[in-house]
Design an enzyme around this catalytic site. Structure first.
Site, PDB file in Angstrom:
ATOM      1  N   ASP A 111       0.828  -1.201   0.000  1.00 11.82           N
ATOM      2  CA  ASP A 111       0.000   0.000   0.000  1.00 11.82           C
ATOM      3  C   ASP A 111       0.871   1.263   0.000  1.00 11.82           C
ATOM      4  O   ASP A 111       1.862   1.334   0.724  1.00 11.82           O
ATOM      5  CB  ASP A 111      -0.881  -0.034   1.261  1.00 11.82           C
ATOM      6  CG  ASP A 111      -1.992   0.999   1.242  1.00 11.82           C
ATOM      7  OD1 ASP A 111      -2.794   0.971   0.298  1.00 11.82           O
ATOM      8  OD2 ASP A 111      -2.050   1.819   2.177  1.00 11.82           O
TER       9      ASP A 111
ATOM     10  N   GLU B 211       1.934  -0.622  -4.924  1.00 15.08           N
ATOM     11  CA  GLU B 211       1.000   0.433  -5.317  1.00 15.08           C
ATOM     12  C   GLU B 211       1.835   1.715  -5.335  1.00 15.08           C
ATOM     13  O   GLU B 211       2.017   2.371  -4.312  1.00 15.08           O
ATOM     14  CB  GLU B 211      -0.156   0.571  -4.323  1.00 15.08           C
ATOM     15  CG  GLU B 211      -1.200   1.566  -4.818  1.00 15.08           C
ATOM     16  CD  GLU B 211      -1.947   2.317  -3.723  1.00 15.08           C
ATOM     17  OE1 GLU B 211      -3.030   2.828  -4.014  1.00 15.08           O
ATOM     18  OE2 GLU B 211      -1.451   2.418  -2.582  1.00 15.08           O
TER      19      GLU B 211
END
Ligand code: GLC
Length: 515
Positions: free
Chosen positions: A199, A257
């Site tokens: 993330d 990401e």
């Protein structure tokens, strides 16, 4: 062919809250996912990515983790997780879990210690700073609106949070943080996960001087402008994580990401000794325009090729408006989305599908009083937020549960989704589901499509034409964005997103032909 599995993998993203609910509380859970794995298997993907299912107060629906090595009771138990991994592996599906290293929840024990006692060693795991003339330490803003700093009343210092105040950022210059996360990764690797989705992968290290960076208005979708993040140190961290993954058998992998538009900068994250994959969000903010899409594809292939990495392609995820809606909505939006599926799965590299994309679901317009995304609240409604793409999956039947839940879903499923349910699409050869299954089946079966070389072919304006070749087999992928009609190449038509009478492909459609 002895390719690394991830180089051409298709990964299906499961947003855990919204996939399948086994206990009737209206929220999806791990046993629910287990019960729906046959759908995923039949779809024909290589693996699943599970969004965070760890204990969390839910300020950002799981992206605020209060314990990295357990399962939130709402979603099940560690035993449920193990059973899910075992089932997935039995079906030949890989399992990727989401790791959230940029920030914890404010209810994580580390942060509790940090605020309860400024002398506590856990304080150094976060970024606390004195204010500047009664204002926060710098002008940074939160991605979800408002300042990126919140005052810790007790100590008079501010702490940094690039997202909500309930998501305090960790200080990655602190060696303890690094050690903690190595242990966390090991915990899940030992439990058999095949990899991690990282993330906010570009933001872990902040510029040590925390210099002012003024946010452009409106806030750009990509983070390139923010000179306080995307620091060089992050690459050293990912090299060490790669060594860790490589110490396990069976090619465990990472997908970052990394929200950067500059593809050369993005490709640095996938140099040979770093992450294997990074999301490439280049299509998320691009219109249905042949020239623009071609330029995006060229830039990606060039930048990723230059470092020997495989590209990846994404059309949807839990943070963006559903594709048919982005492409104008209604029948036209759905046609374009179907065509884009053949583009996505025809390009070389890995691809990601978001749950419900295979059903052709559109964004749901929710009444404000039902919205839950902190983006909505922190911008006072100026940004509607991401709830509209997170509405639970219609499996079968009708309202309110649609086979998703025996109770009442946490966000209402539109009554007119009856015809879009997986059950309703089953057996209909014209359905979005059938198109996805057929495309994935061809991609698995035909080396040229999965791992073949790539070359553009000349085509009229408003269209895209490229070939994928391997051995003596060549597949041509044709996308007619908005030309009147496009003559399909001679050969065997394998799949088309719309009927192509007389071998003429209508606008807003795509096809694969073996030549
Ligand atoms: C990532 C996630 C998003 C989340 C944010 C903060 O962008 O995809 O859903 O809100 O990080 O963790």
């Amino acid at each position: 062919m002895n390719e690394h599995w991830w180089r051409s993998a298709v990964i299906y993203q499961i947003y855990v809250r919204s996939f399948a609910d086994s206990d009737g509380d209206g929220v999806g859970d791990l046993p629910g996912i287990r019960s729906r794995l046959p759908h995923v298997k039949e779809l024909g993907v290589d693996g699943i990515w599970l969004t965070p299912f760890y204990p969390s107060p839910g300020a950002d629906h799981g992206y605020d983790v209060s314990d990295y090595v357990d399962v939130d009771p709402q979603f099940g138990t560690l035993d449920d997780f193990d059973a899910l991994v075992a089932d997935a592996h039995r079906l030949g599906l890989r399992v990727i879990v989401d790791i959230v290293p940029n920030h914890t929840s404010n209810e994580h024990q580390w942060f509790r210690n940090a605020v309860s006692d400024p002398q506590h060693p856990d304080r150094a795991r976060y970024i606390f700073r004195p204010g500047r003339d009664g204002e926060p330490p710098n002008v940074w803003t939160s991605a979800f609106g408002g300042p990126a700093w919140t005052l810790d009343d007790a100590s008079g210092e501010y702490y940094l949070h690039l997202f909500t105040p309930e998501q305090p950022d960790l200080d990655w210059h602190n060696g303890r943080v690094r050690e903690d996360f190595e242990e966390i990764l090991r915990f899940w690797l030992d439990r058999g996960v095949d990899g991690f989705r990282i993330d906010v992968g570009q933001a872990l290290y902040k510029a040590p001087d925390l210099h002012d960076v003024h946010q452009p208005e409106p806030r750009p979708a990509f983070a390139d402008w923010h000179t306080g993040i995307n620091q060089a140190e992050v690459h050293g961290l990912y090299r060490s994580w790669r060594r860790l993954a490589d110490s396990y058998p069976d090619e465990r992998m990472y997908v970052g990401e990394v929200v950067l538009e500059n593809q050369v900068e993005l490709a640095k994250y996938v140099r040979p000794d770093e992450l294997q994959l990074t999301f490439n969000f280049t299509f998320l903010y691009e219109d249905w325009n042949a020239k623009a899409l071609r330029a995006r594809i060229e830039r990606t292939l060039e930048a990723f090729g230059a470092v020997g990495a495989t590209a990846s392609w994404v059309l949807e995820n839990h943070d963006v408006t559903r594709l048919p809606t982005r492409y104008g909505g209604g029948e036209e939006g759905r046609r374009r989305a179907r065509a884009a599926t053949l583009l996505l799965l025809g390009l070389p590299g890995a691809a990601f599908l978001y749950q419900g994309q295979e059903l052709g679901l559109e964004e749901v317009e929710l009444p404000d009083e039902l919205r839950q995304d902190p983006v909505f609240f922190r911008t006072n409604g100026a940004r509607k937020g991401r709830d509209g793409c997170r509405v639970p999956i219609p499996w079968s039947g009708g309202p309110p549960g649609f086979g998703f839940t025996a109770g009442s879903p946490w966000l209402p499923i539109p009554a007119d989704w009856t015809a879009l349910s997986a059950e309703a699409q089953e057996g209909s050869p014209q359905s979005s589901l059938a198109l996805h299954r057929a495309a994935l089946e061809l991609r698995r079966r035909i080396d040229a499509l999965r791992t073949g070389s790539f070359a553009w072919r000349e085509s009229p304006s408003g269209t895209l034409l490229f070939e994928r070749a391997s051995g003596n087999e060549t597949i041509v992928c044709v996308v007619n964005l908005n030309a009147e009609h496009l003559q399909l190449p001679d050969g065997e038509l394998l799949l088309a997103s719309e009927p192509a009478p007389g071998n003429l492909l209508p606008p807003s459609s795509a096809a694969w032909t073996r030549v």
